[in-house]
Write an enzyme that holds these catalytic residues in place. Structure first.
Site, PDB file in Angstrom:
ATOM      1  N   ARG A   1       0.852  -1.186   0.000  1.00  0.00           N
ATOM      2  CA  ARG A   1       0.000   0.000   0.000  1.00  0.00           C
ATOM      3  C   ARG A   1       0.889   1.238   0.000  1.00  0.00           C
ATOM      4  O   ARG A   1       1.905   1.290   0.698  1.00  0.00           O
ATOM      5  CB  ARG A   1      -0.934   0.021   1.230  1.00  0.00           C
ATOM      6  CG  ARG A   1      -2.051  -1.013   1.201  1.00  0.00           C
ATOM      7  CD  ARG A   1      -3.028  -0.755   0.061  1.00  0.00           C
ATOM      8  NE  ARG A   1      -4.150  -1.675   0.050  1.00  0.00           N
ATOM      9  CZ  ARG A   1      -4.160  -2.834  -0.576  1.00  0.00           C
ATOM     10  NH1 ARG A   1      -3.083  -3.238  -1.244  1.00  0.00           N
ATOM     11  NH2 ARG A   1      -5.234  -3.606  -0.548  1.00  0.00           N
TER      12      ARG A   1
ATOM     13  N   GLU B   1      -5.377   6.991  -5.475  1.00  0.00           N
ATOM     14  CA  GLU B   1      -5.585   6.152  -6.650  1.00  0.00           C
ATOM     15  C   GLU B   1      -6.965   6.416  -7.229  1.00  0.00           C
ATOM     16  O   GLU B   1      -7.929   6.541  -6.475  1.00  0.00           O
ATOM     17  CB  GLU B   1      -5.441   4.671  -6.275  1.00  0.00           C
ATOM     18  CG  GLU B   1      -4.033   4.313  -5.803  1.00  0.00           C
ATOM     19  CD  GLU B   1      -3.893   2.818  -5.487  1.00  0.00           C
ATOM     20  OE1 GLU B   1      -4.912   2.083  -5.553  1.00  0.00           O
ATOM     21  OE2 GLU B   1      -2.773   2.390  -5.172  1.00  0.00           O
TER      22      GLU B   1
ATOM     23  N   HIS C   1      -1.565  -0.250  -9.743  1.00  0.00           N
ATOM     24  CA  HIS C   1      -2.157  -1.136  -8.729  1.00  0.00           C
ATOM     25  C   HIS C   1      -2.766  -2.380  -9.389  1.00  0.00           C
ATOM     26  O   HIS C   1      -3.956  -2.675  -9.276  1.00  0.00           O
ATOM     27  CB  HIS C   1      -3.227  -0.419  -7.901  1.00  0.00           C
ATOM     28  CG  HIS C   1      -3.470  -1.088  -6.585  1.00  0.00           C
ATOM     29  ND1 HIS C   1      -3.991  -0.423  -5.496  1.00  0.00           N
ATOM     30  CD2 HIS C   1      -3.247  -2.365  -6.153  1.00  0.00           C
ATOM     31  CE1 HIS C   1      -4.095  -1.258  -4.463  1.00  0.00           C
ATOM     32  NE2 HIS C   1      -3.654  -2.450  -4.859  1.00  0.00           N
TER      33      HIS C   1
END
Length: 318
Positions: A236, A265, A284
Site C-alpha cells: 500500500r 488512486e 495497482h
C-alpha cells in the site's frame, strides 16, 4: 427488479469473466468503469441499487454513505477484507455483507515482475527499441544479492522463497513482530529495520496498511539504502513516506524504485513521480489478473445467488 452495481471495473472485464446471466430472473446488472468517490455523487449513483459489488479498496464506503442508501440490501467486496468499507455501519443498517476468496499468487508474481523489470531496465529498453535505439543502460544480476523483505506473511514469504530458490539471493527480513523462528521457516535471516535497509540490494514491502504501518518507511530508512539498491512496493502506498521517496529518487540516492500502489488512486496524471526516469510504475495491478478477476466476479455471482435464495455465504460480520 433488483439492480446490481459493479463498481470500478477499470478494465471493463466483469461481464466477460463471470456468468451474471446465471442469476435468478429479474436481476439487472450495471457496470461502472470510472472511480467515483465524492459522497453526494456516489449516493446519487447508487440510490436505486439493491446490490453493490466493490473492487478492493477503490471506492471508500464510510458510515455516512451507507446511511444514505436505504435501498441497499447486499454489499459484496472482492476479498474478505476491505479497509475502505465500514462493514459495521452497513450491517447496523441491515445490509448483508459478503466477500470472496483471493488469489495466492498474483501479487507475488507481479512483485517479481517489478523486481526483474527494474533490475534490468526493461521498461526503458523497450521504449528505446521502439524508438529505433539500442543499448543505453546496464542492469544488474540478482544472484548473490541480498533481498530484504519488510514483512514475512503469506506474500512476503512467497517472495522470499522465490528469491532464495530461483535466483540464489540471500534473504533478510524484518517487521515489528517477526520472529527468528518464522524467518527460519522460509530460509530468511531476522535483522533489525536499520540493518535491512542498509544491507539490501532489493527492498520489497509486504505489510498490511494500518495506523501502525502508515509512514513506517520514512526518510531515514531510505537514507540508509545503498546507492545501488532498489525499493519495490506492491503493498500500500501510505506505508512509505511518498514525499521522501520522491525526493530520494529525484536526487538519485538509490538506483530506482518500482511502485504499484499509491496514497491517491488512480494516480493523478500530473503527479511528479510520473516524470522520473528511475522509477517503474504500474497502476495497482498486483492482484489484477484474468484468473484473479474470474475468482472475484465468479464468487460475487455466487454470493448474490445465495443471498437471493435466503442463505448468504462468505458473510462478513464487521
Amino acid at each position: 427488479m433488483p439492480k446490481i452495481a459493479i463498481l470500478d471495473d477499470y478494465a471493463n472485464a466483469a461481464l466477460d469473466l463471470a456468468d451474471w446471466n446465471s442469476l435468478p430472473a429479474g436481476f439487472e446488472t450495471v457496470v461502472f468503469n470510472d472511480n467515483l468517490v465524492e459522497h453526494d455523487a456516489l449516493v446519487d449513483r447508487l440510490a436505486d441499487f439493491e446490490v453493490v459489488c466493490a473492487m478492493r479498496e477503490r471506492t471508500p464506503f464510510p458510515a455516512a454513505v451507507f446511511e444514505r442508501l436505504p435501498n441497499l440490501k447486499l454489499f459484496i467486496t472482492s476479498g474478505m477484507r476491505n479497509k475502505s468499507v465500514d462493514f459495521a455501519a452497513a450491517i447496523k443498517r441491515g445490509v448483508v455483507c459478503c466477500g470472496t476468496a483471493t488469489s495466492g499468487t498474483s501479487t507475488t508474481e507481479h512483485t517479481w515482475a517489478l523486481i526483474l523489470a527494474t533490475a534490468r531496465h526493461v521498461p526503458h529498453d523497450v521504449q528505446v527499441m521502439h524508438q529505433g535505439g539500442w543499448q543505453t543502460r546496464m542492469g544488474f544480476d540478482l544472484a548473490g544479492k541480498t533481498l530484504g523483505c519488510v514483512g514475512l506473511g503469506r506474500l512476503g514469504s512467497a517472495v522470499a522463497k522465490i528469491g532464495a530458490s530461483a535466483f540464489g539471493m540471500n534473504v533478510i527480513a524484518w517487521s515489528e513482530n517477526l520472529t527468528a523462528e518464522r524467518c527460519a521457516e522460509v530460509g530468511a535471516e531476522l535483522v533489525s529495520k536499520d540493518e535491512l535497509f542498509a544491507r539490501s540490494d532489493v527492498v520489497t514491502i509486504h505489510l498490511l496498511l494500518s495506523d501502525r504501518t502508515t509512514g513506517l518507511i520514512a526518510a531515514e530508512d531510505l537514507g540508509r539504502m545503498k546507492p545501488s539498491a532498489i525499493l519495490v512496493n506492491t503493498s500500500r502506498g501510505p506505508i512509505v513516506d511518498e514525499a521522501a521517496l520522491l525526493e530520494t529518487l529525484r536526487a538519485k540516492r538509490i538506483r530506482a524504485a518500482a511502485i504499484d500502489v499509491f496514497s491517491k488512486e488512480p494516480l493523478p496524471a500530473d503527479d511528479p513521480i510520473r516524470k522520473l526516469d528511475n522509477v517503474v510504475l504500474t497502476p495497482h495491478i498486483g492482484y489484477s489478473s484474468e484468473d484473479t478477476y474470474r475468482l472475484f466476479y465468479g464468487q460475487m455471482v455466487e454470493d448474490i445467488a445465495a443471498w437471493a435464495g435466503g442463505a448468504p455465504i462468505r458473510t462478513i460480520d464487521g
